[in-house]
Write a protein that holds these residues in place. Structure first.
Motif, short mmCIF file in Angstrom:
data_model
loop_
_atom_site.label_atom_id
_atom_site.label_comp_id
_atom_site.label_asym_id
_atom_site.label_seq_id
_atom_site.Cartn_x
_atom_site.Cartn_y
_atom_site.Cartn_z
N LEU A 172 -106.75 -11.56 -49.09
CA LEU A 172 -106.94 -13.31 -49.48
C LEU A 172 -107.13 -12.90 -51.03
CD1 LEU A 172 -108.37 -12.51 -46.19
CD2 LEU A 172 -107.25 -14.60 -46.29
N GLY A 173 -107.35 -13.45 -51.94
CA GLY A 173 -108.24 -14.24 -53.35
C GLY A 173 -106.40 -15.22 -53.69
N THR A 174 -107.16 -15.98 -54.62
CA THR A 174 -106.30 -16.60 -55.72
C THR A 174 -105.54 -16.11 -56.87
OG1 THR A 174 -108.58 -18.30 -55.89
CG2 THR A 174 -106.87 -18.91 -57.58
N LYS A 175 -104.23 -16.57 -56.49
CA LYS A 175 -103.32 -15.68 -57.64
C LYS A 175 -103.63 -15.57 -58.09
CE LYS A 175 -97.88 -15.44 -56.85
NZ LYS A 175 -97.05 -16.05 -56.38
N PRO A 176 -103.84 -16.52 -59.36
CA PRO A 176 -103.88 -15.43 -60.66
C PRO A 176 -104.98 -15.00 -61.33
CG PRO A 176 -103.79 -18.42 -60.77
CD PRO A 176 -104.03 -18.00 -58.98
N THR A 177 -105.91 -14.62 -60.43
CA THR A 177 -107.03 -13.64 -60.37
C THR A 177 -106.72 -12.45 -59.82
OG1 THR A 177 -108.86 -16.08 -59.57
CG2 THR A 177 -109.54 -13.33 -59.79
N ILE A 178 -105.99 -12.12 -58.76
CA ILE A 178 -105.34 -11.69 -57.89
C ILE A 178 -104.86 -10.84 -58.89
CG2 ILE A 178 -104.65 -9.91 -56.33
CD1 ILE A 178 -107.01 -11.00 -55.77
N ILE A 179 -103.64 -11.55 -60.01
CA ILE A 179 -103.21 -10.80 -60.85
C ILE A 179 -103.67 -10.26 -61.97
CG2 ILE A 179 -100.62 -11.31 -62.05
CD1 ILE A 179 -100.20 -13.33 -60.45
N TYR A 180 -104.51 -10.88 -62.52
CA TYR A 180 -105.12 -10.42 -63.39
C TYR A 180 -105.72 -8.71 -62.94
CZ TYR A 180 -109.56 -10.09 -66.52
OH TYR A 180 -110.89 -10.21 -67.80
N HIS A 181 -106.70 -9.02 -61.67
CA HIS A 181 -107.25 -7.70 -61.51
C HIS A 181 -106.27 -7.08 -61.75
CE1 HIS A 181 -110.72 -9.18 -62.33
NE2 HIS A 181 -111.32 -9.75 -60.95
N ALA A 182 -104.93 -6.72 -60.67
CA ALA A 182 -104.38 -6.08 -60.38
C ALA A 182 -103.29 -5.23 -61.58
CB ALA A 182 -102.97 -6.34 -60.00
#
Length: 280
Positions: free
Chosen positions: A200-210
């Protein structure tokens, strides 16, 4: 022996000299007091703002010039400057952020959900400055479907991040098998390693780290979102002026959100202009 006119002249000269010295002394004292008062009024009061150790874009992150950016960080700095405060950013593992708000080691945060547990430690602003959506994401090809019913996913293992809230529905779902990572990077690694099935996470944040981890093509997001929550600033209850700070920041925020500058900040970080509750 001096003549009477000479004595009189000397006396007048002494009186005039004394008067000049006294006048200069009074002027010096008055100027000193003025600058002391002016300094008291103009010196910005510092506020220690706690951020998670790991970047959380688009809410807060450190750019290539080591400057803290993001919708939450920049809004907090703008309001603080208007209110004659100077923000000092302090970064901690997120689990310590709430602890330091409880103890008063941190004065405020700029990106917080309003939850009953967190409200024990802080006073929130009366209106949010942005909104955040909680998403579930999985390892690509996992063949997991979400039909807006968490109970249907009770056979899966969930992975969050320590200290994070993902909305009331998830936070209170005691029937789910939940684990927590210490950061988004670790969370993504654990998901791809099969330590849990749904993260679970905030989409922009997860995309940034991924993207930074070069694994974006290995994950996919489930729809619909799990929660859409307002994001607030909040002030440590350990401060005697916590209520006053929250009230002043709220008043300033209500006015700031009416400006084109605020709309441009939202646009910069790909937010739509939110609807705020009335402050009356």
């Amino acid at each position: 022996m001096k003549s009477w006119p000479s004595v009189l002249s000397d006396s007048l000269q002494f009186i005039l000299t004394s008067a000049k010295i006294k006048t200069h002394f009074l002027i010096t004292i008055q100027l000193s007091l003025f600058f002391c008062v002016a300094s008291t009024h103009t010196a910005a009061k510092e506020l220690k703002l706690a951020l998670g150790m790991v970047d959380y874009p688009p809410y807060y992150f450190q750019d290539d010039q080591d400057t803290i950016r993001g919708i939450s960080a920049e809004t907090a700095q703008k309001l603080a400057k208007q209110l004659n405060h100077k923000i000092i950013f302090k970064r901690y593992p997120f689990g310590r952020v709430v602890l330091y708000l409880q103890t008063g080691e941190a004065d405020m945060v700029c990106q917080f959900f309003n939850t009953p547990d967190r409200a024990k430690a802080v006073i929130y602003t009366g209106v949010p400055h942005a909104f955040e959506s909680a998403w579930m994401f999985i390892k690509k090809g996992s063949n997991i479907n979400y039909q807006n019913n968490l109970q249907e996913l009770s056979n899966y293992r969930f992975g969050g991040v320590i200290g994070y809230s993902f909305g009331k529905a998830y936070d209170t779902a005691n029937y789910l098998n939940k684990q927590n990572a210490v950061s988004e990077q670790e969370q993504i690694k654990m998901l791809l390693a099969g330590r849990f099935d749904i993260a679970l996470g905030t989409k922009p944040t997860i995309i940034y780290h991924a993207k930074r981890m070069q694994v974006l093509d290995q994950i996919e997001f489930l729809t619909p979102t799990l929660a859409d929550s307002p994001v607030y600033m909040a002030f440590s209850r350990a401060r005697d002026d916590a209520y006053e700070l929250a009230a002043k920041f709220t008043e300033a925020l209500v006015e700031y959100k009416k400006t084109d500058e605020y709309r441009q900040l939202l646009k910069k970080y790909h937010f739509e202009y939110p609807k705020f509750p009335s402050s009356d």
